[in-house]
Design a protein around this motif. Sequence first.
Motif, mmCIF file in Angstrom:
data_model
loop_
_atom_site.group_PDB
_atom_site.id
_atom_site.type_symbol
_atom_site.label_atom_id
_atom_site.label_comp_id
_atom_site.label_asym_id
_atom_site.label_seq_id
_atom_site.Cartn_x
_atom_site.Cartn_y
_atom_site.Cartn_z
ATOM 1 N N THR A 22 0.814 -1.213 0.000
ATOM 2 C CA THR A 22 0.000 0.000 0.000
ATOM 3 C C THR A 22 0.845 1.259 0.000
ATOM 4 O O THR A 22 0.322 2.350 -0.055
ATOM 5 N N ALA A 23 2.151 1.116 0.068
ATOM 6 C CA ALA A 23 3.010 2.299 0.038
ATOM 7 C C ALA A 23 3.041 2.871 -1.367
ATOM 8 O O ALA A 23 2.909 2.152 -2.341
ATOM 9 N N PHE A 225 5.040 -0.065 -14.103
ATOM 10 C CA PHE A 225 4.441 1.092 -13.440
ATOM 11 C C PHE A 225 5.145 2.341 -13.941
ATOM 12 O O PHE A 225 6.380 2.378 -14.026
ATOM 13 N N TYR A 226 4.371 3.379 -14.238
ATOM 14 C CA TYR A 226 4.893 4.564 -14.897
ATOM 15 C C TYR A 226 4.298 5.828 -14.294
ATOM 16 O O TYR A 226 3.249 5.812 -13.669
ATOM 17 N N ILE A 227 4.985 6.943 -14.551
ATOM 18 C CA ILE A 227 4.458 8.261 -14.203
ATOM 19 C C ILE A 227 3.780 8.823 -15.445
ATOM 20 O O ILE A 227 4.390 8.949 -16.499
ATOM 21 N N PHE A 228 2.493 9.154 -15.338
ATOM 22 C CA PHE A 228 1.768 9.746 -16.450
ATOM 23 C C PHE A 228 1.849 11.258 -16.342
ATOM 24 O O PHE A 228 1.856 11.810 -15.252
ATOM 25 N N ASP A 229 1.848 11.930 -17.473
ATOM 26 C CA ASP A 229 2.040 13.377 -17.480
ATOM 27 C C ASP A 229 0.822 14.075 -18.064
ATOM 28 O O ASP A 229 -0.137 13.457 -18.497
ATOM 29 N N ASP A 230 0.895 15.387 -18.088
ATOM 30 C CA ASP A 230 -0.112 16.253 -18.713
ATOM 31 C C ASP A 230 -1.494 16.084 -18.107
ATOM 32 O O ASP A 230 -2.507 16.213 -18.783
ATOM 33 N N GLY A 231 -1.549 15.786 -16.807
ATOM 34 C CA GLY A 231 -2.840 15.687 -16.152
ATOM 35 C C GLY A 231 -3.562 14.381 -16.369
ATOM 36 O O GLY A 231 -4.638 14.168 -15.835
ATOM 37 N N LEU A 261 -0.013 6.005 -7.675
ATOM 38 C CA LEU A 261 -1.107 5.516 -6.845
ATOM 39 C C LEU A 261 -0.583 4.498 -5.835
ATOM 40 O O LEU A 261 0.520 3.963 -5.975
ATOM 41 N N TYR A 262 -1.367 4.240 -4.823
ATOM 42 C CA TYR A 262 -1.073 3.186 -3.857
ATOM 43 C C TYR A 262 -1.790 1.908 -4.324
ATOM 44 O O TYR A 262 -3.015 1.903 -4.460
ATOM 45 N N TRP A 263 -1.027 0.850 -4.548
ATOM 46 C CA TRP A 263 -1.598 -0.395 -5.048
ATOM 47 C C TRP A 263 -1.656 -1.411 -3.920
ATOM 48 O O TRP A 263 -0.635 -1.856 -3.396
ATOM 49 N N ALA A 264 -2.872 -1.791 -3.553
ATOM 50 C CA ALA A 264 -3.104 -2.627 -2.382
ATOM 51 C C ALA A 264 -3.186 -4.100 -2.754
ATOM 52 O O ALA A 264 -3.681 -4.473 -3.824
ATOM 53 N N LEU A 265 -2.719 -4.946 -1.842
ATOM 54 C CA LEU A 265 -2.841 -6.389 -1.971
ATOM 55 C C LEU A 265 -4.261 -6.823 -1.598
ATOM 56 O O LEU A 265 -5.002 -6.083 -0.932
ATOM 57 N N PRO A 266 -4.668 -8.045 -2.005
ATOM 58 C CA PRO A 266 -6.012 -8.520 -1.655
ATOM 59 C C PRO A 266 -6.290 -8.519 -0.159
ATOM 60 O O PRO A 266 -7.439 -8.286 0.255
ATOM 61 N N ILE A 267 -5.271 -8.767 0.658
ATOM 62 C CA ILE A 267 -5.489 -8.822 2.108
ATOM 63 C C ILE A 267 -5.678 -7.434 2.713
ATOM 64 O O ILE A 267 -5.978 -7.316 3.905
ATOM 65 N N GLU A 268 -5.535 -6.392 1.904
ATOM 66 C CA GLU A 268 -5.635 -5.021 2.401
ATOM 67 C C GLU A 268 -6.873 -4.313 1.862
ATOM 68 O O GLU A 268 -6.874 -3.104 1.629
ATOM 69 N N ASN A 269 -7.942 -5.076 1.662
ATOM 70 C CA ASN A 269 -9.171 -4.496 1.096
ATOM 71 C C ASN A 269 -9.713 -3.332 1.908
ATOM 72 O O ASN A 269 -10.320 -2.408 1.361
ATOM 73 N N ASP A 270 -9.516 -3.386 3.206
ATOM 74 C CA ASP A 270 -10.078 -2.338 4.057
ATOM 75 C C ASP A 270 -9.454 -0.970 3.799
ATOM 76 O O ASP A 270 -10.012 0.053 4.201
ATOM 77 N N GLY A 277 -6.508 7.600 -3.821
ATOM 78 C CA GLY A 277 -5.506 6.979 -4.676
ATOM 79 C C GLY A 277 -5.014 5.636 -4.176
ATOM 80 O O GLY A 277 -3.887 5.243 -4.484
ATOM 81 N N VAL A 278 -5.833 4.921 -3.410
ATOM 82 C CA VAL A 278 -5.485 3.580 -2.940
ATOM 83 C C VAL A 278 -6.383 2.596 -3.688
ATOM 84 O O VAL A 278 -7.584 2.520 -3.445
ATOM 85 N N LEU A 279 -5.787 1.843 -4.618
ATOM 86 C CA LEU A 279 -6.563 0.981 -5.509
ATOM 87 C C LEU A 279 -6.152 -0.478 -5.356
ATOM 88 O O LEU A 279 -5.036 -0.789 -4.941
ATOM 89 N N ASP A 280 -7.054 -1.348 -5.754
ATOM 90 C CA ASP A 280 -6.796 -2.780 -5.685
ATOM 91 C C ASP A 280 -5.988 -3.222 -6.898
ATOM 92 O O ASP A 280 -6.418 -3.068 -8.040
ATOM 93 N N LEU A 281 -4.819 -3.793 -6.655
ATOM 94 C CA LEU A 281 -3.907 -4.166 -7.737
ATOM 95 C C LEU A 281 -4.491 -5.260 -8.614
ATOM 96 O O LEU A 281 -4.429 -5.184 -9.849
ATOM 97 N N GLU A 282 -5.047 -6.286 -7.997
ATOM 98 C CA GLU A 282 -5.535 -7.408 -8.786
ATOM 99 C C GLU A 282 -6.704 -7.003 -9.684
ATOM 100 O O GLU A 282 -6.823 -7.484 -10.813
#
Length: 362
Positions: A22-23, A225-231, A261-270, A277-282
């Motif tokens: 989640t970092a 994983f990339y940095i997107f630009d121009d908004g 973004l913060y990409w969370a593991l399945p065990i971190e649904n809460d 900006g905390v999204l589910d990776l799977e």
Amino acid sequence: MKTYLYAILLFLLIVDHSLSATARLPYSSVARSFAKMLSKNTKRIKSKWRDDDLKDLSPPTNVPLPPSMQNTPQPYAPPMKINNLSYLKDYFSDFGYLQPSESGPFDDYLDQKTMSALKTYQQYFNLPATGYLNNETIDQISLLRCAVPDMNFNYEFTDNVSWPKARNQWFPTGKNLTYGFLPDSQIPANMTEVLTDAFTRWAEATGVLNLTETIYDDADIKVGFYIFDDGVDDAVLGGSIIRLEPDSNMKTGEIRLDATLYWALPIENDSLSWEDGVLDLESAAMHQIGHLLGLDHSNHTDSVMYPYILPSQQRKVQLSQSDMDNIHQVYSPNGYSAHTGPSGLILFTTFSLGFAYSLLFY
């Protein structure tokens, strides 16, 4: 594909192995990233209008209309000027609802073409189809989404890059595909395990494909994983593209997710919170792999191919019945061409003001 959908590639990312899932994935080098498939003005729309602007978007009341025609855009109504409406036109243009402007940047007038695009968008997402911008529509547009357009785009290469599209197989005929992870991303092992699970889930769903990991340079599907630009990062969480290598005429699929973004593991649904900006990776992986295996977007909210992150369904990894039907059609004994339409069972096209809109119903 239209040139306006693309941009210069900007950034690569380097990720620390020690981070928890989640970092925030940090970056320390600058190189190339996501092809600009979206105009730079495609950003979160909701903040672009004041409350007073929204009041101006209600149907005109100075022209008496019979009840059956009320709340319906009228061809004789003078265009309204709405602050920052050009942002919405860019957005609709990028995602397939409005033709790109041939005379320069979009203006702020709510003309018939824009109202038709609005109505098509509202119909597709089962919103009140008024052709006017209402709160329900703004709330929908404000959600994070996939970068791939919803409709009216082609499988064709501009600058050696194309969107993936149903009924256009980019990989050689066969039962084996490989995937690999961008070394510069240095994706932690617990995250690669989640991504691998998503590939396995899709392979089992097709019933015929084998999806196995290999080194990044040799992979058919490349994940990074990339940095997107121009908004663009304000509107999308990632996307998929097909890249053509002109020297060899070989094609590879690429999955590009937003590193900020913060990409969370399945065990971190809460911890999931799209607004923070905390999204589910799977869930993101399932969606993008689906594109590369031959599915377009779906307007079924329970589908993994629904283009938006819904606040009520921020984790979505189980294939819906429509997902299963569509992937089975793609990989049926009759071959790839058996797919009846973009992630749908019925496809029809309506023509409005010289622009074809494809709508899907299930």
